[in-house]
Design a protein around this motif. Sequence first.
Motif, PDB file in Angstrom:
ATOM      1  N   ASP A 133       0.979  -1.069  -0.150  1.00  0.00           N
ATOM      2  CA  ASP A 133      -0.029  -0.018  -0.079  1.00  0.00           C
ATOM      3  C   ASP A 133       0.803   1.240  -0.102  1.00  0.00           C
ATOM      4  OD1 ASP A 133      -3.016   1.223   0.330  1.00  0.00           O
ATOM      5  OD2 ASP A 133      -1.703   2.311   2.160  1.00  0.00           O
ATOM      6  N   LYS A 134       0.367   2.268  -0.945  1.00  0.00           N
ATOM      7  CA  LYS A 134       1.523   3.324  -1.063  1.00  0.00           C
ATOM      8  C   LYS A 134       1.363   4.367   0.154  1.00  0.00           C
ATOM      9  CE  LYS A 134       2.191   3.261  -5.895  1.00  0.00           C
ATOM     10  NZ  LYS A 134       1.927   3.540  -7.318  1.00  0.00           N
ATOM     11  N   THR A 135       0.105   4.408   0.842  1.00  0.00           N
ATOM     12  CA  THR A 135       0.062   5.339   2.058  1.00  0.00           C
ATOM     13  C   THR A 135       0.348   4.699   3.375  1.00  0.00           C
ATOM     14  OG1 THR A 135      -1.906   6.424   0.615  1.00  0.00           O
ATOM     15  CG2 THR A 135      -1.679   6.743   3.137  1.00  0.00           C
ATOM     16  N   ASN A 136      -0.063   3.490   3.557  1.00  0.00           N
ATOM     17  CA  ASN A 136       0.143   3.193   4.980  1.00  0.00           C
ATOM     18  C   ASN A 136       1.241   1.873   4.858  1.00  0.00           C
ATOM     19  OD1 ASN A 136      -1.751   4.772   6.308  1.00  0.00           O
ATOM     20  ND2 ASN A 136      -3.414   3.488   5.111  1.00  0.00           N
TER      21      ASN A 136
ATOM     22  N   SER B 216      -4.736  -1.130   3.040  1.00  0.00           N
ATOM     23  CA  SER B 216      -4.874   0.404   3.539  1.00  0.00           C
ATOM     24  C   SER B 216      -5.203   0.559   4.880  1.00  0.00           C
ATOM     25  CB  SER B 216      -5.638   1.383   2.470  1.00  0.00           C
ATOM     26  OG  SER B 216      -5.351   2.575   2.817  1.00  0.00           O
TER      27      SER B 216
END
Length: 430
Positions: A93-96, A152
């Motif tokens: 996941d790129k955010t978390n 995410s």
Amino acid sequence: MGRWRKYIIGICTIAVVGLIGAACFFFWPHGLPDVQASKAQPTGAELVARGEYLTVAADCAACHTTKDGKPFAGGLAFKLPFGTIYSPNITPDKTNGIGDWSDAEFVRAMRSGVGRHGEDLYPAFPYTSYALLSTDDILAVRAYLTTLAAVSEPAPENALAFPFNQRPLMRGWKLLFMPRAPFKSDPDKDKTWNDGAYLVEALAHCGECHTPRGLMFQRKQGLALSGGDVDGWKAWNITSDKEYGLGDWSDEQIADMLSAGHAKDRGVAAGPMREAIDLSLSKLPKSDIDAIVAYLRTVPAVTGEPDHKAIRRKEDELTAGSTEASADTQPGKQIYAGACASCHGWNGEGQFNPRAAILGGHALSDPTASNVVRVVLQGSSDHEAAPGKTMPSFAKIYSDEDVASLANYVVEHFSGRKGTVTADQVSQAR
């Protein structure tokens, strides 16, 4: 007066230079390593397969997956004397997660304990062991992790007391206790031994649990693999010592314990070790298990406290009427008769399943019975056993007093030692 003035100026100058040096040491941004795979590194599906094997061998899922949680999404709590640390999300996941991390950032985290944004990581993440990994292997792990389903979900924030919540202080800790270079094979040893050393010291990070910790949470290298403590569970001595470690175990017994979680006349694994076997060691090829055995045979022997020596009564003494329970363990004997003997037997050899053969285990002769208490309260997982053949939890069935009496009786019955468990200790272990 002029001489004193010079002294004062000199002291102030030294202090200022020292403060500037300390500020640079603790707060200067971490650089990124120059990362490049070797020409021998596979690519494509072969690289991902290699990474999956390494991820399993490193038992990453155990720390980065909560009970009933999504794989590798993090959030597992590590409760320490100075607070609680939570494992991070390592899905793509790129955010978390780590989806936006570069290869260099990932290698730096694994080898230097530095997060993506330059923050110093805490050694609950075993980077003191992973620092020994090769660059190729670290990149292979990353290649595999990028193929996982992205989740995410952010991990909870750490909750640490001051000054432990000041991450820059970890730089001083690392200066004292971090390895300086990756693992190097010993040219005087064969491939099997070197493979075992790499697995034990780096990839499987056995010393993180089986080595005692010092006041600064560092591993005591002079006592390497002589036994440690993990969330109240005792990780036993696995040095070559014949009385306290594995010195008088056969190769087959060590291999069986690592790959199956039980070995004849040596008891069964439980707690964190059971989990490591279920999720990692049991999935390794026989060649890896043989390599670990070969290396452990050469680990310098370290003795322990007298109470840590595994002992047991003679076989003809292990019957229902052979051990006269004392007044405080009589209730425990009655509980054992009603809830335990049908599976484990009075002789501890197991009635129907070798996984129930507890005879010979260190836990049964430990007066503190810390592992016995936790097995009774938590049960023991066994991913390979059929339903109904795993150790259930008895936490909701028996009181603290009952569990203490049972644990003390088990120690008394199987080893002849007097157990020291109290109801308060059981309450704390719940």
